[in-house]
Design a protein around this motif. Structure first.
Motif, mmCIF file in Angstrom:
data_model
loop_
_atom_site.group_PDB
_atom_site.id
_atom_site.type_symbol
_atom_site.label_atom_id
_atom_site.label_comp_id
_atom_site.label_asym_id
_atom_site.label_seq_id
_atom_site.Cartn_x
_atom_site.Cartn_y
_atom_site.Cartn_z
ATOM 1 N N GLU A 211 2.540 -6.314 -19.709
ATOM 2 C CA GLU A 211 1.296 -5.516 -19.687
ATOM 3 C C GLU A 211 0.382 -6.017 -18.567
ATOM 4 O O GLU A 211 -0.197 -5.228 -17.820
ATOM 5 C CB GLU A 211 0.544 -5.679 -21.015
ATOM 6 N N PHE A 212 0.283 -7.330 -18.492
ATOM 7 C CA PHE A 212 -0.579 -7.941 -17.478
ATOM 8 C C PHE A 212 -0.089 -7.578 -16.070
ATOM 9 O O PHE A 212 -0.881 -7.232 -15.193
ATOM 10 C CB PHE A 212 -0.581 -9.468 -17.667
ATOM 11 N N ILE A 213 1.225 -7.643 -15.896
ATOM 12 C CA ILE A 213 1.793 -7.301 -14.581
ATOM 13 C C ILE A 213 1.480 -5.844 -14.244
ATOM 14 O O ILE A 213 1.044 -5.525 -13.132
ATOM 15 C CB ILE A 213 3.314 -7.582 -14.572
ATOM 16 N N ASN A 214 1.695 -4.963 -15.231
ATOM 17 C CA ASN A 214 1.443 -3.541 -14.984
ATOM 18 C C ASN A 214 -0.007 -3.291 -14.578
ATOM 19 O O ASN A 214 -0.280 -2.440 -13.744
ATOM 20 C CB ASN A 214 1.750 -2.719 -16.242
ATOM 21 N N LYS A 215 -0.903 -4.059 -15.162
ATOM 22 C CA LYS A 215 -2.324 -3.846 -14.867
ATOM 23 C C LYS A 215 -2.734 -4.451 -13.537
ATOM 24 O O LYS A 215 -3.432 -3.827 -12.742
ATOM 25 C CB LYS A 215 -3.170 -4.504 -15.968
ATOM 26 N N SER A 216 -2.334 -5.719 -13.320
ATOM 27 C CA SER A 216 -2.916 -6.418 -12.180
ATOM 28 C C SER A 216 -2.117 -6.302 -10.884
ATOM 29 O O SER A 216 -2.690 -6.520 -9.812
ATOM 30 C CB SER A 216 -3.155 -7.880 -12.516
ATOM 31 N N LEU A 217 -0.840 -5.994 -10.957
ATOM 32 C CA LEU A 217 -0.054 -5.934 -9.730
ATOM 33 C C LEU A 217 -0.549 -4.854 -8.746
ATOM 34 O O LEU A 217 -0.699 -5.148 -7.552
ATOM 35 C CB LEU A 217 1.432 -5.743 -10.061
ATOM 36 N N PRO A 218 -0.791 -3.620 -9.241
ATOM 37 C CA PRO A 218 -1.278 -2.608 -8.285
ATOM 38 C C PRO A 218 -2.586 -3.030 -7.610
ATOM 39 O O PRO A 218 -2.748 -2.854 -6.412
ATOM 40 C CB PRO A 218 -1.503 -1.373 -9.170
ATOM 41 N N LYS A 219 -3.470 -3.668 -8.390
ATOM 42 C CA LYS A 219 -4.752 -4.106 -7.821
ATOM 43 C C LYS A 219 -4.524 -5.175 -6.750
ATOM 44 O O LYS A 219 -5.148 -5.151 -5.700
ATOM 45 C CB LYS A 219 -5.651 -4.675 -8.925
ATOM 46 N N PHE A 220 -3.628 -6.074 -7.091
ATOM 47 C CA PHE A 220 -3.342 -7.155 -6.146
ATOM 48 C C PHE A 220 -2.738 -6.603 -4.850
ATOM 49 O O PHE A 220 -3.130 -6.983 -3.745
ATOM 50 C CB PHE A 220 -2.389 -8.176 -6.788
ATOM 51 N N LYS A 221 -1.801 -5.658 -5.009
ATOM 52 C CA LYS A 221 -1.130 -5.094 -3.828
ATOM 53 C C LYS A 221 -2.118 -4.321 -2.959
ATOM 54 O O LYS A 221 -2.003 -4.309 -1.739
ATOM 55 C CB LYS A 221 0.019 -4.195 -4.271
ATOM 56 N N GLU A 222 -3.075 -3.714 -3.642
ATOM 57 C CA GLU A 222 -4.086 -2.964 -2.905
ATOM 58 C C GLU A 222 -4.952 -3.926 -2.066
ATOM 59 O O GLU A 222 -5.264 -3.636 -0.928
ATOM 60 C CB GLU A 222 -4.971 -2.249 -3.927
ATOM 61 N N ARG A 223 -5.297 -5.045 -2.700
ATOM 62 C CA ARG A 223 -6.154 -5.991 -2.004
ATOM 63 C C ARG A 223 -5.399 -6.790 -0.956
ATOM 64 O O ARG A 223 -5.930 -7.144 0.073
ATOM 65 C CB ARG A 223 -6.775 -6.967 -3.024
ATOM 66 N N CYS A 224 -4.170 -7.129 -1.278
ATOM 67 C CA CYS A 224 -3.397 -7.985 -0.383
ATOM 68 C C CYS A 224 -2.065 -7.309 -0.026
ATOM 69 O O CYS A 224 -1.000 -7.760 -0.481
ATOM 70 C CB CYS A 224 -3.128 -9.334 -1.037
ATOM 71 N N PRO A 225 -2.096 -6.273 0.769
ATOM 72 C CA PRO A 225 -0.846 -5.560 1.080
ATOM 73 C C PRO A 225 0.170 -6.446 1.807
ATOM 74 O O PRO A 225 1.374 -6.223 1.680
ATOM 75 C CB PRO A 225 -1.304 -4.400 1.963
ATOM 76 N N THR A 226 -0.337 -7.465 2.512
ATOM 77 C CA THR A 226 0.602 -8.321 3.261
ATOM 78 C C THR A 226 1.479 -9.156 2.325
ATOM 79 O O THR A 226 2.521 -9.665 2.725
ATOM 80 C CB THR A 226 -0.174 -9.281 4.177
ATOM 81 N N GLU A 227 1.043 -9.348 1.089
ATOM 82 C CA GLU A 227 1.788 -10.185 0.139
ATOM 83 C C GLU A 227 2.703 -9.357 -0.765
ATOM 84 O O GLU A 227 3.294 -9.896 -1.698
ATOM 85 C CB GLU A 227 0.820 -10.999 -0.739
ATOM 86 N N ALA A 228 2.783 -8.082 -0.498
ATOM 87 C CA ALA A 228 3.564 -7.202 -1.379
ATOM 88 C C ALA A 228 5.009 -7.657 -1.516
ATOM 89 O O ALA A 228 5.599 -7.598 -2.607
ATOM 90 C CB ALA A 228 3.502 -5.773 -0.853
ATOM 91 N N ASN A 229 5.568 -8.157 -0.421
ATOM 92 C CA ASN A 229 6.971 -8.586 -0.467
ATOM 93 C C ASN A 229 7.157 -9.868 -1.272
ATOM 94 O O ASN A 229 8.222 -10.097 -1.830
ATOM 95 C CB ASN A 229 7.490 -8.818 0.958
ATOM 96 N N SER A 230 6.096 -10.682 -1.270
ATOM 97 C CA SER A 230 6.212 -11.987 -1.935
ATOM 98 C C SER A 230 6.243 -11.888 -3.456
ATOM 99 O O SER A 230 6.614 -12.842 -4.130
ATOM 100 C CB SER A 230 5.040 -12.887 -1.546
#
Lengths: 139, 410
Positions: free
Chosen positions: A74-93
Motif C-alpha cells: 500500500e505504501f509503495i502504491n501511494k508514495s512511489l508515483p510521488k517520488f518518481k514525479e519529484r525525482c525522475p532521475t531516480e526512476a530506474n533505481s
C-alpha cells in the motif's frame, strides 16, 4: 482593513522573492547537486520505510497464519508515483520496488536468518564441549 | 530561456521543494509507521527450520564417543553450514541473537567457537552481556581465547574495557589445554576454584584461579599458611632481597638459555615446521619474562588490594626465601574472588649465586642505614643541646632583667 491585508501580503511575498539571496542563482549546479542529494536521501528513507512495513506485515501474517497484511505494498502504491514525479532521475533505481524483487530479496534474507537461527539453536541445544567445566566461572 | 525567467523558475522551484519535503511525503503515505525502526529480525520461534545436514549430524555424530567414519565428512559440512549461519546472524547486528550464539561455545568444534566469537563481535557486545562473556574468555583452546579477546574489544562499556584489559591471550594454537595440577608443584588448590588458562604458566611458577560461587579461598589458605596475611606491598618490602635474588637468578637462566640457542644452528627456512619451532623457542625465552612481569604487576583496577599468605619459607644460603606463596585478590573484571599460586622455579644454586651479590648490597644498605641512624641521632643531640643552650640563655637574660629591675627599684 481586511481588504488591505491581502494585497499587502502579496506585496511582501513579491519583495521576498525579489530579494531572494542570489546564491541559488549564482550556481545552478549547486542547486542541482542539492536536489540530487535530496533525492538520494529520500530514496534511502523510502527503502527503510518499505523494509519496516514489510517486517510488520510479515509479523502480522505469521501471527494470523494468513497473508492478510499488505501495508508495505500500500505504501509503495501511494508514495512511489510521488517520488518518481519529484525525482525522475531516480526512476530506474527503484525498479526493484516496483517489480516486487525487493520483497523477494527481503523474504529470502528473512528465511536465511530463520534457518541460521534454527541451526544455531539446535546446535546450542546439543553441548558436547570438553572444556565445558572450565566455562562455569560464574555458576 | 532568458536570465530573468530562469531566476523566477529557480525561485519557484525552490519554494515548491521547500514546501513539499521528503519526510512529509513519506509520512503522509504511512502515518502508522512514522518513526518506526526497521525490524530486521524475526522473533524467536520454536519451529525455526533446521538444515537437514545439521539435524543429521546432531542426531548421528554429536556427543562423546561417536567414531563413525561417515561423521568426518558430515562434520566438515556441518561446520561450514554453521559458520555461514553465524556470519548471517552476526551481519544483522541484532543483539537478540547473542544468547543463542553464545551457546555455540558449548560445542567442541574449535572453528565454530571462533566463528561464534566473530559473530558476537560483529553484533557488538555491551556491558549488560559481560556475565555471559566472562566464561567464554577462559576457553581451553588458545585460538578461541584470542578470538574472544578480539570480540570483547569490539564491545562498548566500562565493564567490557576492564574485561579486555584482564584477558590478554598469552598463547596461540588449536589444541585444547588442560588445567595444570598444582599438587605436582606442592601447592594446594582451594575447593570450588576454576583454573584460568591465560594467567597460568608453570614455567614461570604461576597458576591462577577464580573462586566459583561464594566460596572464599582466604579461609582455606589461612589454615595452611606459615606466615601472613601480608599486604602485597608489605610482602614485597619485607622480602625485597629474596625477590630480587629470584629475579636475578631468572635473568641469568634466561641469558644462559639465549646463549644455548645461539649455539644451535638455525634450521633451513624451507623446512617450515622445524624453522617455526626454532623461532617459537627463541620467542618463548623472552615472552616468559614478560608474562611473569605482567602476572606480578597486580594493577589495582584489576585486582584491588591483594594480600599474601606464605605457604612455605625455606633457608637458601644465608637468607630465608618465600618459596611457595599465594596472592589473594578481587578479580574486578571477573566479578569474583581470585588467587594466584606462586612458587620459585629457579634452582637453589642459582639463587645462591645471585645472593652473593645482593648480600654485599644488603650489607652496604645496612651500613648506610646505620650511618643514617648515627647522623640522625647526632642531629637530634645537637638540636637538643642548642635548645638547652637557648633555654639557659633565656633564663639568664630573664634573671638579669629581674635583677636590673630590682636594682632600679621597679
Amino acid at each position: 482593513m481586511a481588504i488591505l491585508r491581502m494585497p499587502l501580503w502579496g506585496l511582501s511575498l513579491y519583495i521576498v522573492m525579489l530579494l531572494w539571496p542570489p546564491s541559488s542563482l549564482a550556481g545552478p549546479e549547486k542547486a542541482l547537486s542539492a536536489y540530487a542529494e535530496m533525492c538520494t536521501d529520500d530514496m534511502g528513507k523510502l527503502y527503510k520505510q518499505v523494509e519496516a512495513l514489510e517486517s510488520l506485515d510479515n509479523l502480522n501474517n505469521e501471527a494470523k497464519k494468513a497473508s492478510v497484511s499488505g501495508k508495505a505494498q500500500e505504501f509503495i502504491n501511494k508514495s512511489l508515483p510521488k517520488f518518481k514525479e519529484r525525482c525522475p532521475t531516480e526512476a530506474n533505481s527503484i525498479k526493484d520496488l516496483e517489480n516486487g524483487h525487493y520483497f523477494q530479496k527481503m523474504a529470502a534474507a528473512r528465511e536465511k536468518r530463520k534457518k541460521a537461527r534454527g541451526d544455531i539453536k539446535a546446535t546450542g541445544d546439543n553441548p558436547d564441549s570438553e572444556s565445558f567445566e572450565d566455562l562455569s566461572l560464574q555458576q | 530561456m532568458k536570465p530573468g525567467e530562469a531566476r523566477w523558475a529557480i525561485i519557484t522551484g525552490s519554494l515548491i521543494l521547500a514546501f513539499v519535503s521528503p519526510s512529509l511525503l513519506t509520512q503522509a503515505a504511512s502515518p502508522s509507521t512514522a518513526g518506526q525502526q526497521p525490524a530486521t529480525a524475526a522473533p524467536a520461534s520454536a519451529d525455526d527450520p533446521v538444515d537437514p545436514i545439521v539435524a543429521k549430524f546432531l542426531r548421528d555424530c554429536s556427543g562423546k564417543g561417536v567414531k563413525d567414519a561417515s561423521c568426518d565428512k558430515l562434520r566438515n559440512d556441518f561446520v561450514a553450514i554453521l559458520k555461514e549461519d553465524l556470519l548471517t546472524l552476526g551481519a544483522t547486528a541484532d543483539r537478540q541473537y547473542i544468547p543463542d550464539i553464545a551457546r555455540i561455545f558449548r560445542r567442541r568444534e574449535v572453528e565454530l567457537r571462533i566463528a561464534a566469537a566473530d559473530a558476537i563481535g560483529m553484533i557488538g557486545p555491551e556491558d549488560s552481556d559481560v556475565n555471559m562473556l566472562i566464561p567464554l574468555a577462559n576457553d581451553a583452546v588458545p585460538d578461541v581465547r584470542q578470538a574472544v579477546s578480539l570480540m570483547i574489544s569490539r564491545g562498548k562499556g566500562s565493564a567490557l574495557t576492564l574485561l579486555k584489559e584482564r584477558t590478554i591471550p598469552m598463547r596461540t594454537g588449536r589444541t585444547p589445554e588442560k588445567p595444570l595440577d598444582a599438587a605436582k608443584f606442592g601447592l594446594p588448590v582451594a575447593p570450588d576454584s576454576a583454573y584460568l588458562f591465560d594467567s597460568s604458566d608453570a614455567a614461570i611458577g604461576r597458576l591462577s584461579y577464580v573462586a566459583k560461587g561464594k566460596s572464599d579461598p582466604a579461609q582455606f589458605y589461612k589454615a595452611k599458611a606459615k606466615k601472613g596475611p601480608f599486604k602485597l606491598e608489605e610482602f614485597r618490602q619485607q622480602y625485597r632481597f629474596q625477590l630480587q635474588d629470584e629475579q636475578e637468578a631468572l635473568n641469568q637462566a634466561q641469558e644462559a638459555a639465549g646463549n644455548e640457542m645461539k649455539k644451535v644452528k638455525p634450521p633451513d627456512p624451507t623446512n617450515l615446521q622445524a624453522f617455526t619451532e626454532y623461532m617459537e623457542k627463541i620467542a618463548s625465552v623472552g615472552a616468559r619474562q614478560g608474562s611473569r612481569i605482567f602476572l606480578d604487576s597486580y594493577q589495582p583496577n584489576l585486582f584491588g588490594a591483594p594480600s599474601v599468605y606464605i605457604l612455605e619459607e625455606r633457608q637458601i644460603g644465608q637468607r630465608s626465601y618465600p618459596t611457595r606463596y599465594v596472592v589473594l585478590y578481587q578479580e574486578q573484571a571477573f566479578r569474583s574472588l581470585g588467587y594466584r599460586l606462586s612458587w620459585m622455579t629457579v634452582p637453589d644454586d642459582t639463587i645462591k649465586t645471585a645472593q652473593a651479590a645482593s648480600l654485599a648490597e644488603e650489607k652496604e644498605e645496612l651500613a648506610r642505614k646505620k650511618e643514617d641512624d648515627v647522623a640522625k641521632k647526632r642531629g637530634e643531640a645537637l638540636e637538643s643541646l642548642t635548645k638547652k643552650k637557648d633555654d639557659q640563655q633565656k633564663k639568664q637574660f630573664k634573671k638579669g632583667q629581674a635583677d636590673l629591675e630590682k636594682e632600679l627599684g621597679f
